[in-house]
Scaffold this motif. Sequence first.
Motif, PDB file in Angstrom:
ATOM      1  N   THR A 147       0.812  -1.223   0.000  1.00 21.65           N
ATOM      2  CA  THR A 147       0.000   0.000   0.000  1.00 21.65           C
ATOM      3  C   THR A 147       0.847   1.276   0.000  1.00 21.65           C
ATOM      4  OG1 THR A 147      -0.139  -0.240   2.386  1.00 21.65           O
ATOM      5  CG2 THR A 147      -2.007  -1.053   1.119  1.00 21.65           C
ATOM      6  N   SER A 286      -5.856   8.626   9.286  1.00 17.47           N
ATOM      7  CA  SER A 286      -7.001   8.025   9.960  1.00 17.47           C
ATOM      8  C   SER A 286      -6.781   7.899  11.458  1.00 17.47           C
ATOM      9  CB  SER A 286      -7.310   6.656   9.348  1.00 17.47           C
ATOM     10  OG  SER A 286      -6.175   5.831   9.405  1.00 17.47           O
ATOM     11  N   ARG A 314      -8.391  14.986  15.660  1.00 12.20           N
ATOM     12  CA  ARG A 314      -8.862  13.707  16.180  1.00 12.20           C
ATOM     13  C   ARG A 314      -8.574  13.605  17.670  1.00 12.20           C
ATOM     14  NH1 ARG A 314      -7.998  11.121  11.715  1.00 12.20           N
ATOM     15  NH2 ARG A 314      -9.578  12.616  11.168  1.00 12.20           N
ATOM     16  N   TRP A 344     -13.590  14.192  11.334  1.00 10.96           N
ATOM     17  CA  TRP A 344     -13.214  13.431  10.140  1.00 10.96           C
ATOM     18  C   TRP A 344     -13.552  14.303   8.941  1.00 10.96           C
ATOM     19  CZ3 TRP A 344     -10.638   8.908   9.355  1.00 10.96           C
ATOM     20  CH2 TRP A 344     -10.690   8.356   8.076  1.00 10.96           C
ATOM     21  N   ALA A 345     -12.587  14.561   8.085  1.00 11.51           N
ATOM     22  CA  ALA A 345     -12.847  15.406   6.912  1.00 11.51           C
ATOM     23  C   ALA A 345     -13.126  14.515   5.707  1.00 11.51           C
ATOM     24  CB  ALA A 345     -11.627  16.258   6.617  1.00 11.51           C
ATOM     25  N   GLN A 347     -11.764  13.980   3.042  1.00 10.67           N
ATOM     26  CA  GLN A 347     -10.465  14.464   2.545  1.00 10.67           C
ATOM     27  C   GLN A 347     -10.359  14.552   1.025  1.00 10.67           C
ATOM     28  OE1 GLN A 347      -6.729  13.450   4.553  1.00 10.67           O
ATOM     29  NE2 GLN A 347      -5.960  12.655   2.624  1.00 10.67           N
ATOM     30  N   HIS A 362       0.385  14.324   7.515  1.00 15.86           N
ATOM     31  CA  HIS A 362       1.252  13.397   8.249  1.00 15.86           C
ATOM     32  C   HIS A 362       2.024  12.483   7.286  1.00 15.86           C
ATOM     33  CE1 HIS A 362      -1.648  10.474   7.038  1.00 15.86           C
ATOM     34  NE2 HIS A 362      -1.329   9.566   7.932  1.00 15.86           N
ATOM     35  N   TRP A 365       0.752   7.471   2.865  1.00 16.56           N
ATOM     36  CA  TRP A 365       0.955   7.388   1.411  1.00 16.56           C
ATOM     37  C   TRP A 365      -0.323   7.706   0.633  1.00 16.56           C
ATOM     38  CZ3 TRP A 365       4.653   8.513  -1.444  1.00 16.56           C
ATOM     39  CH2 TRP A 365       4.705   8.132  -2.780  1.00 16.56           C
ATOM     40  N   ASN A 366      -1.491   7.315   1.165  1.00 14.91           N
ATOM     41  CA  ASN A 366      -2.740   7.664   0.451  1.00 14.91           C
ATOM     42  C   ASN A 366      -2.905   9.174   0.388  1.00 14.91           C
ATOM     43  OD1 ASN A 366      -3.957   4.891   0.184  1.00 14.91           O
ATOM     44  ND2 ASN A 366      -3.758   5.010   2.401  1.00 14.91           N
ATOM     45  N   SER A 367      -2.618   9.843   1.507  1.00 12.50           N
ATOM     46  CA  SER A 367      -2.762  11.303   1.532  1.00 12.50           C
ATOM     47  C   SER A 367      -1.821  11.939   0.509  1.00 12.50           C
ATOM     48  CB  SER A 367      -2.440  11.854   2.924  1.00 12.50           C
ATOM     49  OG  SER A 367      -3.446  11.466   3.824  1.00 12.50           O
ATOM     50  N   GLU A 370      -3.262  11.317  -2.967  1.00 18.08           N
ATOM     51  CA  GLU A 370      -4.474  12.123  -3.187  1.00 18.08           C
ATOM     52  C   GLU A 370      -4.103  13.591  -3.425  1.00 18.08           C
ATOM     53  OE1 GLU A 370      -7.037   9.076  -0.344  1.00 18.08           O
ATOM     54  OE2 GLU A 370      -6.628  11.088   0.397  1.00 18.08           O
ATOM     55  N   TYR A 384       4.127   8.646  12.359  1.00 23.08           N
ATOM     56  CA  TYR A 384       4.390   7.255  12.775  1.00 23.08           C
ATOM     57  C   TYR A 384       4.533   6.387  11.520  1.00 23.08           C
ATOM     58  CZ  TYR A 384      -0.654   7.412  12.102  1.00 23.08           C
ATOM     59  OH  TYR A 384      -1.900   7.630  11.578  1.00 23.08           O
ATOM     60  N   GLU A 386       5.740   4.387   8.340  1.00 23.17           N
ATOM     61  CA  GLU A 386       6.817   4.712   7.383  1.00 23.17           C
ATOM     62  C   GLU A 386       6.733   6.159   6.911  1.00 23.17           C
ATOM     63  OE1 GLU A 386       4.006   4.267   6.398  1.00 23.17           O
ATOM     64  OE2 GLU A 386       3.813   4.682   4.281  1.00 23.17           O
ATOM     65  N   GLN A 387       5.925   6.976   7.612  1.00 24.93           N
ATOM     66  CA  GLN A 387       5.713   8.357   7.156  1.00 24.93           C
ATOM     67  C   GLN A 387       6.994   9.199   7.073  1.00 24.93           C
ATOM     68  OE1 GLN A 387       2.652   9.198  10.014  1.00 24.93           O
ATOM     69  NE2 GLN A 387       1.494   7.471   9.217  1.00 24.93           N
TER      70      GLN A 387
HETATM   71  O1  UPG Z   1     -10.169  12.928   8.263  1.00 22.66           O
HETATM   72  C1  UPG Z   1      -9.817  12.089   7.435  1.00 22.66           C
HETATM   73  C2  UPG Z   1      -8.643  11.317   7.564  1.00 22.66           C
HETATM   74  C3  UPG Z   1      -8.311  10.425   6.583  1.00 22.66           C
HETATM   75  N1  UPG Z   1      -9.104  10.251   5.497  1.00 22.66           N
HETATM   76  C4  UPG Z   1      -8.747   9.276   4.444  1.00 22.66           C
HETATM   77  O2  UPG Z   1      -8.174   8.114   5.045  1.00 22.66           O
HETATM   78  C5  UPG Z   1      -7.066   7.667   4.294  1.00 22.66           C
HETATM   79  C6  UPG Z   1      -5.829   7.734   5.187  1.00 22.66           C
HETATM   80  O3  UPG Z   1      -4.738   7.121   4.567  1.00 22.66           O
HETATM   81  P1  UPG Z   1      -3.239   7.663   4.762  1.00 22.66           P
HETATM   82  O4  UPG Z   1      -3.138   9.065   4.387  1.00 22.66           O
HETATM   83  O5  UPG Z   1      -2.317   6.744   4.018  1.00 22.66           O
HETATM   84  O6  UPG Z   1      -2.992   7.610   6.309  1.00 22.66           O
HETATM   85  P2  UPG Z   1      -3.085   6.425   7.419  1.00 22.66           P
HETATM   86  O7  UPG Z   1      -4.467   6.150   7.741  1.00 22.66           O
HETATM   87  O8  UPG Z   1      -2.222   6.865   8.528  1.00 22.66           O
HETATM   88  O9  UPG Z   1      -2.411   5.167   6.646  1.00 22.66           O
HETATM   89  C7  UPG Z   1      -1.624   4.043   7.034  1.00 22.66           C
HETATM   90  O10 UPG Z   1      -1.423   3.347   5.786  1.00 22.66           O
HETATM   91  C8  UPG Z   1      -0.687   4.063   4.787  1.00 22.66           C
HETATM   92  C9  UPG Z   1      -0.610   3.191   3.554  1.00 22.66           C
HETATM   93  O11 UPG Z   1       0.082   2.023   3.841  1.00 22.66           O
HETATM   94  C10 UPG Z   1       0.684   4.421   5.309  1.00 22.66           C
HETATM   95  O12 UPG Z   1       1.393   5.193   4.349  1.00 22.66           O
HETATM   96  C11 UPG Z   1       0.559   5.202   6.620  1.00 22.66           C
HETATM   97  O13 UPG Z   1       1.824   5.507   7.138  1.00 22.66           O
HETATM   98  C12 UPG Z   1      -0.252   4.375   7.620  1.00 22.66           C
HETATM   99  O14 UPG Z   1      -0.390   5.069   8.837  1.00 22.66           O
HETATM  100  C13 UPG Z   1      -6.950   8.574   3.080  1.00 22.66           C
HETATM  101  O15 UPG Z   1      -7.582   7.966   1.986  1.00 22.66           O
HETATM  102  C14 UPG Z   1      -7.718   9.829   3.488  1.00 22.66           C
HETATM  103  O16 UPG Z   1      -8.318  10.491   2.401  1.00 22.66           O
HETATM  104  C15 UPG Z   1     -10.257  10.992   5.350  1.00 22.66           C
HETATM  105  O17 UPG Z   1     -10.984  10.851   4.362  1.00 22.66           O
HETATM  106  N2  UPG Z   1     -10.571  11.886   6.316  1.00 22.66           N
END
Ligand code: UPG
Length: 472
Positions: A147, A286, A314, A344-345, A347, A362, A365-367, A370, A384, A386-387
């Motif tokens: 991921t 998240s 959060r 929760w936004a 996002q 933070h 990788w998804n953020s 996106e 925290y 692998e960020q």
């Molecule tokens: O208020 C919020 C917070 C998060 N999100 C969504 O939730 C996902 C969050 O993913 P990510 O940005 O990757 O953060 P984490 O939830 O912390 O993801 C875990 O998984 C990722 C992929 O492996 C790693 O890169 C991270 O370090 C690990 O903490 C994304 O799609 C965001 O758009 C929302 O929609 N609203």
Amino acid sequence: MNKAELIFVPAPAIGHLVSTLEFAKRLIDCDDRLSITILCPKIPFMPFTDTYPKTVLASQPRNRIQLIDLREIDPPPLELSKKSPEKYMCVLIESLIPTVKAIIQSILSSHSNSNSTRIVGLVLDLCCLSMIDMGNELGIPSYMFQTTNAGFLGLMLYLSTGHNQTSTVFNESDHALSIPGFVNPVPQSALPTALFNNDGGYTAYIKLAKRYRDIKGIIVNSFSELESYAIGSVFNGRVPPVYAVGPVIDIKGPPHPNLDQAQHENIMKWLDDQPSSSVVFLCFGSMGSFGSSQVREIALGIQGSGYKFLWAMRMSPITKENPLNMLPEGFLEWMKDRGMLCEWAPQVEVLAHKAIGGFVSHCGWNSILESLWFGVPIVTWPMYAEQPLNAFMMVKELGLAVELRLDYRMGVDLVMADEIEKAVKHLMDFDCEVRKKVKEMGEMARKAVLRGGSSFNAIGQFIEDVIGSSSC
Ligand SMILES: O=c1ccn([C@@H]2O[C@H](COP(=O)(O)OP(=O)(O)O[C@H]3O[C@H](CO)[C@@H](O)[C@H](O)[C@H]3O)[C@@H](O)[C@H]2O)c(=O)[nH]1
């Protein structure tokens, strides 16, 4: 037409489920012969991961993607997750192997009756690599859906071969590491937090890294235009075939039970009323949350920058303290018309909105993907997992983010208001070089997933390698 089935085992965490489920959807869209069964582990203290897959897959045809919940009757003690979340996850997954094996055996026997479908592979999350042996016993090859990015793959290669595993945890010494896939030496402070944890985090990582050579192929959520150096020839012959299929992001964004319709509409309506690129968005994944002194510094930093803002705050799962009570006196009064707070936004929708000019992230990788997709530059605040490595890559390797911190340690470091103010001002500067580069990369990301693009072709190659031919 021969039918083929893939069995996915994702990790029960939002940051992993978002891209894994989306990848599953893209695969069945690509090839009519494919069907997918997703075996979803559950973690008792993460209720959202329970509902999320059901919501996301509700609109999918049942005969193409089916979901089976894996409930652990006797989960590992919660105490373990406080010591090392990585170790907790690995222990939980290992305990599920007999259940997973029984489910796959029953699917195999149902297929042997009809003789029309064969199981062509397991697609495992990083945390689930302990299932490789079970797959081998059943004669099913294992692939991994990683991921994160290809740089992380380089780190795992380094840990399994280059790193002296007789040593114990890393210690943040000045000695930088030569990690495959990175042009620059990587400071130890940019390594995942688990590698500094001698309560199980370090050993869990090393164990997983050693399993990389037993996988038949590695699918990474990245694209070759972004990580051209790493995805080029660096890994040739050193790891199994790598398929860069990203950005795999859910454009609709993950639905969350804590975000009701009215709150959602309020946020979007407020953004509609703001000028283009005028709002800074703060969101820490998240799970990211802060203690009261850090919340205070962030508030003062935003105030000092003078920019309008949307801040997803959060509550800490440990202290359970309401973050609104941590804000400096008068802040709520001051921010009227200037900003919005939410838990929760939405996002993805927020990043897509024209009012957003920058993102304090933070570096999950998804953020990152996106924000690139929508051409929104980020300020790095890794917290925290692998960020820190992602932040290092974005700032030092690729010049695609503004540096605030690369190596923040939660609960130890305090980022001061003046640092935040300075980084936000730099980020929001319209002529900022990073902004231009991010926009260009966003366009490349969109091209990569279109028919004929690098990631589209990589999905086709994966299907061809798995089934023997591709109609993609
Ligand atoms: O208020 C919020 C917070 C998060 N999100 C969504 O939730 C996902 C969050 O993913 P990510 O940005 O990757 O953060 P984490 O939830 O912390 O993801 C875990 O998984 C990722 C992929 O492996 C790693 O890169 C991270 O370090 C690990 O903490 C994304 O799609 C965001 O758009 C929302 O929609 N609203």
